[in-house]
Design a protein around this motif. Sequence first.
Motif, PDB file in Angstrom:
ATOM      1  N   ARG A  27      58.672  29.242  -0.388  1.00  0.00           N
ATOM      2  CA  ARG A  27      60.222  29.153   0.100  1.00  0.00           C
ATOM      3  C   ARG A  27      60.696  29.887   1.198  1.00  0.00           C
ATOM      4  N   GLU A  28      60.246  31.112   1.213  1.00  0.00           N
ATOM      5  CA  GLU A  28      60.802  31.980   2.281  1.00  0.00           C
ATOM      6  C   GLU A  28      60.205  31.672   3.571  1.00  0.00           C
ATOM      7  N   ASN A  29      59.532  30.693   3.677  1.00  0.00           N
ATOM      8  CA  ASN A  29      58.853  30.187   4.942  1.00  0.00           C
ATOM      9  C   ASN A  29      59.308  28.831   5.443  1.00  0.00           C
ATOM     10  N   ASP A  93      58.160  29.369  -5.111  1.00  0.00           N
ATOM     11  CA  ASP A  93      58.526  30.751  -4.697  1.00  0.00           C
ATOM     12  C   ASP A  93      57.357  31.805  -4.855  1.00  0.00           C
ATOM     13  N   SER A  94      57.794  32.963  -4.574  1.00  0.00           N
ATOM     14  CA  SER A  94      56.576  33.872  -4.376  1.00  0.00           C
ATOM     15  C   SER A  94      57.076  34.769  -5.366  1.00  0.00           C
TER      16      SER A  94
END
Length: 115
Positions: A27-29, A93-94
């Motif tokens: 998600r953050e990428n 998510d991570s």
Amino acid sequence: SGDTTSSPMAPCMLKEHYAPRTPIVFRENVNMSAVPEKTGIITFGAAGSDDKEARCFFTRVLSTKGNFEEIARGLFAALHEMDERGLELIVIDSCENRDLGRAIMDRLTRAAARS
């Protein structure tokens, strides 16, 4: 002081090596406003924090509190389910890279690299 000796997760919980056919991104990428219409989201926190996300995508919540054991138990089933829906992309998510989270991230990083 019983917390420091919490029992380790059974080694078999994450031994499965499943690489989905569907591409995976963390998600953050990714810019969520630019993902394909047929995108699935696997989240490790409360779902529906973003109304647009909740309406537009298929979402699977593995843990509402970020519990590593809950995430590990549901991870491969969620990936299989996303694959079977014929999605174009899985956004996941991570989790914190510590304890069981390190094993989860190792599996997810490998699966993302192969997709």
